[in-house]
Structures are given as C-alpha cells and as structure tokens.
Design a protein around this motif. Structure first.
Motif, mmCIF file in Angstrom:
data_model
loop_
_atom_site.group_PDB
_atom_site.id
_atom_site.type_symbol
_atom_site.label_atom_id
_atom_site.label_comp_id
_atom_site.label_asym_id
_atom_site.label_seq_id
_atom_site.Cartn_x
_atom_site.Cartn_y
_atom_site.Cartn_z
ATOM 1 N N ALA A 103 0.844 -1.209 0.000
ATOM 2 C CA ALA A 103 0.000 0.000 0.000
ATOM 3 C C ALA A 103 0.873 1.250 0.000
ATOM 4 N N ASP A 109 -5.890 3.314 0.347
ATOM 5 C CA ASP A 109 -6.012 1.911 -0.055
ATOM 6 C C ASP A 109 -7.210 1.297 0.670
ATOM 7 N N SER A 126 2.987 5.120 3.865
ATOM 8 C CA SER A 126 3.005 3.888 3.065
ATOM 9 C C SER A 126 3.137 2.679 3.980
#
Length: 890
Positions: A103, A109, A126
């Motif tokens: 992701a 996401d 992230s």
C-alpha cells in the motif's frame, strides 16, 4: 556522476542479501522469539531505511492481532497493542487471504483505509505487510511503515519483507522444526550461492580484530589472493588497506550506524596495484561477535571517467563561441587520446555539407574546411543519432576515402541539435586504434554534444539577430547602420590621392504608387529596384548597395579615379532605378534623384559624407536632374546649423526649452502607464522647433547635459501631479550617459522633487553603447541603484549587441516606430516586432511599441503580448496642463 539507476538497484539488493545473510549466520531461525523479534524488526527497518517495523501474531481463532515486538524510531511506541477483526474487517480479510499487502498510499487503499485515525496521528504514509504463514494459513504479519514519506515499494523490497516474514515463521514453527531446518539449509545454500556468484567483492570480517571469516569468488578472482591466503588473517596483515585511517573510519561508521553505503576507500591488490572501491556494509552478530558483511565495488574506472568529465566541463565552462568549440575539441582529443576531434556546422545547400568550426588532433582536418555528407559517418549520425563504430569504420564507409587515407579505425559522433530537435551540426571523435571504452565515450560525447548544440544554436541566433540589425528586412540589402560602418572602415583606410564615392538615391513618385496600389505593391517595387541596383553595382569592384529606409538607397564605391567616373557610375545606377517594372500586369515607371559626394574631397568621415550626398540629392530633386555632384554652394544648412548651435546654450538658460508629453498605455487593458517627455524649442525667431532640428546639434556640444537636466526637471515636476502609478520617461543622450556625474545629477533631481526612483524611466538608444560600453554600464548600474527604470529606445535600429544588453541593468525594450508602422503590411517587419517581443520576454524585460497609428496595429501588438504602446492613435504629444487633464480623466 555517470551512475545509472541500475547501480543503485544493485546496491540495494546487495544490502538486502547482506542483511539476510547476517540473520541466517546469527542463527535467528532457531532463536527464541524474544531474541528473534528485535533482530528481525531492526533488520527490516535498517535495510529498508524506514522508521517503524513490527511483528504481530494472531490469536487462536484469528479474531485478534497482538503486537509481539516493535522497532520504532519515531517516538510513538505501542506496547501491548491489539487489533480486533470486528473493528478492521477489510484489513483482516485482506491479511487472511493474501501473503502481502502493498500500500504505497495507505490512507486511500481500501484494505488499510480503516486505520486512517492512526495514520493521521503518526503521519504514516506507506505500508508493506508480509504475512507470516504456516501450513497454508496466516499466523501473523510483519509490518513495515514509512513516516512522513511515500514509498513505491520495489519488487526486491517486497521479496525482502517476505523473507523476513518467512524467518519469523521459522521461529514459530516448533512443530515442523525438521522442515524448518531443511528450509533454512536450503535458504543458506541459495544465499551462499548468490554471494559466491556476485561480481563484487563480498567479505565477512570480525570487527574487533579485523580477521577475515569468509570471502566470495569475486574477491579471490580480482584481488589475486586465494581464499586460503586470507581467511583467518587480518586485513591489515595482508596489506589490503592502503590507508589504515580509512579502515578505522569504516569500522567506526559501522559500529555507529549499523548500515553504511557509499564509503569510498583505496585497496591494494596482491600485485600491488591500488584501486578505488565503494563499500556498502552491514553490521551483524555472528556467534556473539560483531561482524561486518561488506560488499566492495571497484569504481576506479568510474572515478577516472568522472575526472575526465569534470576536467572537460571546467575547461569549457565559461567559454562561448569559437573559443568554446576550440577548447572542447582540444580537451576531448587530449583526455580521450583521440587522433582527431572536430565540431562541424551543417551547410544546407542543394548538396548538404559540413563546415568545420573547430578541430584538434593529428587527423589532417582543420577549422574552416568543408566536406560533403554523402557516404560519411556524419551522414549516419545525423540520420540515427549518437553512433559508435569501435573498429573498422573505414571498411563500413568505403565512400569516405579520407578515413582509410588517414588510417582511422574507430569513430564516435553525436548530432548537435537545437531546442526544437533540429540538427545543426556534428561533434566527432576519430581514432587510429580500436576503441575499448566505447560506452563511456558514447555517454561523454552525448553530454557535451548537448552543450555544444546549445552554443551553436546561440551563435546562429546571434548571427540572425546581427543580420537583422545590419540588413533591411524587405530587400535583404545592408541597412543604414551597416552602410555607416562600411563607410567608417573604408574611409579610415583611404590612401592619399585616392577617392571614394557615395551615391544617395531617392525614388520619385513612389508615394503615389504606394498610396494608390497599396503597400504590398510598393514593397515588391522596392525589392525589384534593390535587385537591379545590386546587380548593376556588382560591375564595380567593391561596390555596395544599402537601403537607408523608405524609398531611399545608398551606393558606396570605395575607389573612383575622378568626379567624371563617379558621374558615370551614377548614370548606370540611375538607369537601373528608373527602368520600367511590371508588377501584376501593371507597367510602373518611377523617377529617381541622386546625390554624389566624394571622399575626402567633400568630407572625410561617414556622417559628413552622407550629409553632403543628402544635400546633393535634394538639389537633384529640386532641379529635376538625374544626379548632382555635391557643391558647398548648394548647402543651405551649414550656416543655420551653426547659428542654432550658438543659440542653444542660451536657450536652456532662458527657459525656451519646453516639454510636451505623449501618453503610454498598457495594451492589455488601455490603462495609462505613463508619459514620454519630449523636448521642444520655443525659438523666438523660428517658432516651435521639434527635436530633430536641435537635439542632434546639442549632441555635438556641451549643451546636451544642461538640456537633458532641463527636460528632466520639467518632467519630474509634471510627474509629481500625476501620482505614483504614472511614470515619466526621459531620453538620456549618449554624450550625457558617459558623464560620470550623470547618476548624481539624476539623484539630486529626484530628491528635489521628492520623486521615488520607480516613477522615472530613462531611455537610451542602442548607439549610446558603442563608444564606451563599460563606462555606460557603470553609469546605468548607479542609476538603477536609485530605483530608476532603464529602457532601450528605438530597439532594432542601432547597435543590437546582445552580449552588451544582457550585461546592462535594463527593464524594458522599446520597438522603433519604423518597424511598428508597416508591420501589418510587411511580414518581415511584423516578424521583427514579434521577435523583439519574444526576445524581451526571454531576457525578462518589459516591451513597449512606438508609432501606433491605428487600432489594427494596437490589436496586433496586444495579441503578441506587447506590454505598452504609444502613438498618434492613442494620443499626440501635449503640453503639461493637457497631460494632467488626460491623466486625471483616466
């Protein structure tokens, strides 16, 4: 630095291999969980260069994830944290069904968006989660998080996180210990094989005493040492380190940081050869001792290449023009040991060729030569781009016999292209030997071909602008400036007893043709007359024809033997000018009046000679003769000029000089931008005189300074009534510009009227820069320091030297009315105006246009993005009171 992305990827994978190797050597797969989790999360965080890594384990029914251990450099630890499936259903569903959750944008996401409150609080961007699986089922997860930065996880990073998760599974796999051990042994073998086959040196060294524990095949192959020679011995004992201080610094960095990249050192091979290496290393614990797993990459050639690039760049960095090209080929030939290096410019004829600009080496090619493109390597380069022929170039191009004749074996060439991708020339290197380092040579020539292409484009643009400045755009003939320079040069070399003749031609009845049939017919007529005159005068050695403007031409014959010969040449020129011309089925006949002046009989300088020819030409026009030779008795202006000159100084003191103001408006919206101050002489005998009658006289005397200050004083007095948003512009003469007191006088005038410097603009002509450009620049810099704006007046009609313009503290260019008035009917003049606007934009300058006499011209200038304009269409010059009313009305 000539390092590509592939090398960075290579270093990153090597670091991952070293980290896994250290974990395996340290026995992590069979370690207790409480010892394994810190080692795994630290290795994950350090190798991926992230601040947070953690291990989470499922409960028995996989409804809860519990934090087993967290490596956290961000200062926000979460001891004992738990995640419940009912609170994060999407994440649990994804984790139970996938080995990896990648992701890069975790907050958007769909699998991880449920954690947004946590992500926002801790600035997590992230996420890379690798599932810990056993017998086909998820039993936990290894989590990598970036804080404050986005990460597009590469494939090798995903595989590395999966390997860490597999090691975590091995730690937990008590029931399948034999299977785990077998997998571990297989993994060890795979990594050992990878390490052995690496092209870079890899070594494992105990940090406490420097003893070598293991080296790979590349170390043995490249260093000259056998494995048995080094394993068990210290790196210092075998003399590997050239400088012990470098070794100590390397160990200190590893102890402090754990992971070190890009550490440059010198190693000595067994043969004694010293090479430069780039070290990347990882600190690992093996059998309880700190060890360094080091990847050593030989960068000796890369550093040599970088030095070559830097030396060439420093050698040519400040150079321009032919100096740049000459320096470039000399550096390339010397540093690359080329037998010939040259730069050539494409000559576009029916049969294209290359004209050499600069050459270096022993290849028998010199600057200022020309050769045909057909069948040469140059033709291939221009067709396909950068090309390398490492050997056999003469055999590959048999139609270019010069290659074999000169014994050339290898060739490297790159096209020189402009900013639009158009090929302008070629940069070539030739060798009488086979080229070994072709890849580096290709990269190097590509780099400097780009710089050389930009320089060649700059030169061509400069030549084009210089040509425009010195040639008439309609006829292609030299213009007034070029003719004046030619006269000055030739008159300075005129030997005793020799004469030159200047012929001035003015066409009669041309205005009638222009007004009746239109400018397009008038322009074609002028072009045809110009062609005839030029063709006719080529019969006389050194003769040159110029268009001075409008329907006026000049012819300079540098050598005539008598006045009679001058009259004979004038007869030929007159016949060519008045011969009938057919345009669009119309037979047009013009008359012509021609004045002849001889040098040095009538004048020994350009200005005097042109004035005398002008007097004779007007005499021919008044007497209806074809041509008249100058006679002082015909000159009605000499006495008047002297009288006016003698009266001018007193006129300034008696306040006979008055100032009128012509508005300048912003073309985008019509708002008033300011006024230009225009001097008038209220002469008690001759009435109101326009500047053309007395300003040229003032320029020749000391009266110009008090006259300029008088105008400046009146202009600033008027400006104080208009308000701070309305500027006043004042013309600054060439003579006054070179006066070192000028800046102080401007400052005093501003202070006297309490006027901000930004409310004043001083206009200088291009010709003002000719005599002493350095002094002019110093004066202008002092004026600009007062906040006063500086602009170039009548741009395009004078000394268009971009090398001087770019050094001056300028704010704007003013396009001369001689280009603006005919721009709608003359495509060349329109191009000049558009080019000047573009030039001003590229130089970061404002641009104004003079001579706007109709709405269509104003609209065309507005469409070109010209800033300001003035002209009779906007308003005629007016006295101070009317200017004040004009300003207040707007």
């Amino acid at each position: 630095m000539l390092v590509d992305r592939g090398e960075n990827d290579h270093l990153r994978v090597q670091a991952q291999q070293a980290a896994l190797f250290g974990l395996l050597k340290g026995g992590i797969p069979v370690a207790e969980p409480r010892a394994a989790w810190p080692a795994l999360t630290e290795a994950l965080a350090t190798t991926l260069r992230i601040r947070r890594a953690s291990v989470w384990l499922f409960n028995e029914d996989r409804s809860v994830l519990r934090l087993a251990h967290e490596h956290d450099d961000s200062g926000n630890p979460r001891p004992g944290a738990e995640l419940e499936a009912v609170a994060y259903p999407a994440y649990f569903h994804a984790l139970l069904g996938n080995r990896t959750i990648v992701a890069p944008d975790a907050r958007t996401d769909p699998r991880t968006i449920e954690f947004n409150p946590y992500f926002t609080r801790d600035d997590v961007v992230s996420l890379l989660d690798a599932g810990i699986w056993r017998e086909g089922q998820a039993i936990g997860v290894v989590c990598a998080e970036t804080v404050g930065e986005r990460r597009d996880w590469t494939t090798d990073e995903q595989l590395f996180a999966g390997s860490i998760a597999d090691l975590a599974a091995a730690v937990l796999n008590h029931e399948g210990l034999e299977r785990a051990r077998a997998a571990l042994e297989e993994s060890q073998e795979l990594f050992s094989r990878a390490l052995r086959s690496s092209p870079d040196w890899i070594s494992v060294v105990r940090m406490s005493d420097g003893v070598i524990l293991e080296v790979n095949e590349a170390f043995e192959r490249e260093s000259g040492y056998r494995v048995a020679d080094v394993v068990g011995r210290s790196t210092l004992d075998i003399g590997l380190w050239v400088d012990r201080a470098q070794r100590d610094a390397w160990i200190e960095r590893l102890r402090r940081d754990g992971l070190v990249r890009e550490h440059e050192v010198l190693f000595r091979k067994k043969s004694g050869e010293i090479r430069t290496f780039n070290l990347s290393g990882h600190r690992v614990v093996i059998h309880g001792a700190d060890c360094a797993v080091t990847i050593s990459q030989d960068v000796t050639e890369r550093r040599r290449h970088e030095r070559v690039v830097q030396e060439i760049a420093s050698g040519v960095g400040a150079a321009v023009g032919e100096t740049f090209f000459r320096s470039l080929v000399e550096h390339l030939a010397r540093l690359l040991k080329a037998d010939l290096a040259f730069v050539g410019e494409i000559v576009r004829r029916e049969v294209p060729s290359i004209h050499t600009i600069a050459a270096a080496g022993e290849g028998a090619v010199k600057a200022d030569q020309e050769y045909a493109l057909d069948g040469t390597p140059t033709e291939a380069v221009l067709a396909t781009g950068v090309s390398v022929f490492s050997e056999g170039v003469a055999r590959s191009f048999p139609r270019d016999p010069a290659l074999a004749t000169r014994g050339m074996e290898a060739y490297v060439g790159a096209p020189l292209v402009d900013s639009r991708g158009k090929a302008l020339g070629i940069l070539s290197l030739l060798f009488r030997r086979k080229l070994e380092d072709s890849e580096f040579t290709r990269d190097l020539i590509r780099i400097f071909a780009s710089r050389a292409g930009a320089e060649l484009e700059r030169q061509q643009n400069f030549r084009a602008v210089h040509h425009l400045a010195h040639h008439d755009s309609l006829t292609g003939l030299p213009n007034r400036l070029r003719m004046r320079q030619r006269l000055e040069d030739d008159l300075a070399r005129l030997d005793d007893g020799k004469r030159g003749a200047l012929l001035l031609i003015d066409l009669d009845r041309f205005k009638e043709v222009n007004d009746t049939l239109g400018h397009h017919v008038g322009d074609r007529l002028l072009a045809r007359v110009a062609q005839r005159l030029d063709r006719e005068m080529k019969r006389f050695s050194g003769g040159e024809v110029a268009r001075l403007g409008g329907d006026e031409f000049a012819i300079w014959i540098p050598l005539v033997h008598s006045p009679e010969e001058a009259r004979l040449i004038a007869s030929h020129a007159h016949a060519a000018a008045v011969a009938p011309i057919e345009i669009d089925g119309l037979r047009l006949e013009l008359g012509a009046s021609m004045g002849i002046a001889l040098a040095p009989d009538h004048a020994d300088n350009a200005g005097g000679l042109m004035r005398c020819a002008d007097v004779a030409m007007y005499a021919a026009k008044e007497s209806h003769q074809g041509h008249v030779l100058y006679d002082a008795a015909l000159d009605p202006y000499t006495h008047e000029r002297l009288v006016l000159l003698s009266e001018l100084a007193d006129a300034v003191r008696r306040r006979e000089i008055v100032v009128h103001f012509q508005p300048r408006v912003k073309l985008a919206d019509g708002r008033l931008a300011g006024f230009e101050a225009l001097a008038r002489w209220n002469h008690p005998r001759l009435g109101l005189l326009l500047p053309g009658r007395f300003i040229p006289l003032a320029e020749l005397s000391d009266a110009i300074a008090p006259l300029t200050l008088c105008v400046l004083d009146s202009a600033l007095a008027a400006q104080s009534l208009w308000g701070p948003d309305v500027k006043v512009s004042v013309n600054l003469s060439a003579r006054h510009l070179l006066d070192e007191r000028c800046a102080a006088q401007v400052r005093d005038a501003l202070q006297q009227h309490r006027t901000p410097g930004g409310c004043l603009e001083l206009e200088i002509t291009e010709s003002a820069l000719i005599h002493d450009p350095d002094r002019a620049r110093n004066v202008l810099e002092s004026i600009a320091a007062l906040g006063v704006h500086v602009s170039i007046d009548d741009f395009g009609t004078g000394y268009s030297s971009l090398s001087h313009l770019r050094r001056l503290p300028l704010n704007a260019l003013k396009i001369d009315s001689s280009f603006v008035r005919p721009m709608l009917s003359n495509a060349a003049d329109r191009t000049i105006v558009a080019s000047t606007v573009a030039l001003a934009r590229n130089l970061g300058l404002g641009v104004a246009a003079e001579g706007i006499e109709d709405a269509a011209t104003l609209e065309a200038l507005r469409a070109m993005d010209c800033d300001e304009g003035q002209g009779f269409h906007i308003a005629r010059p007016m006295d101070g009171d009317e200017a004040l009313r004009w300003a207040r009305a707007r």
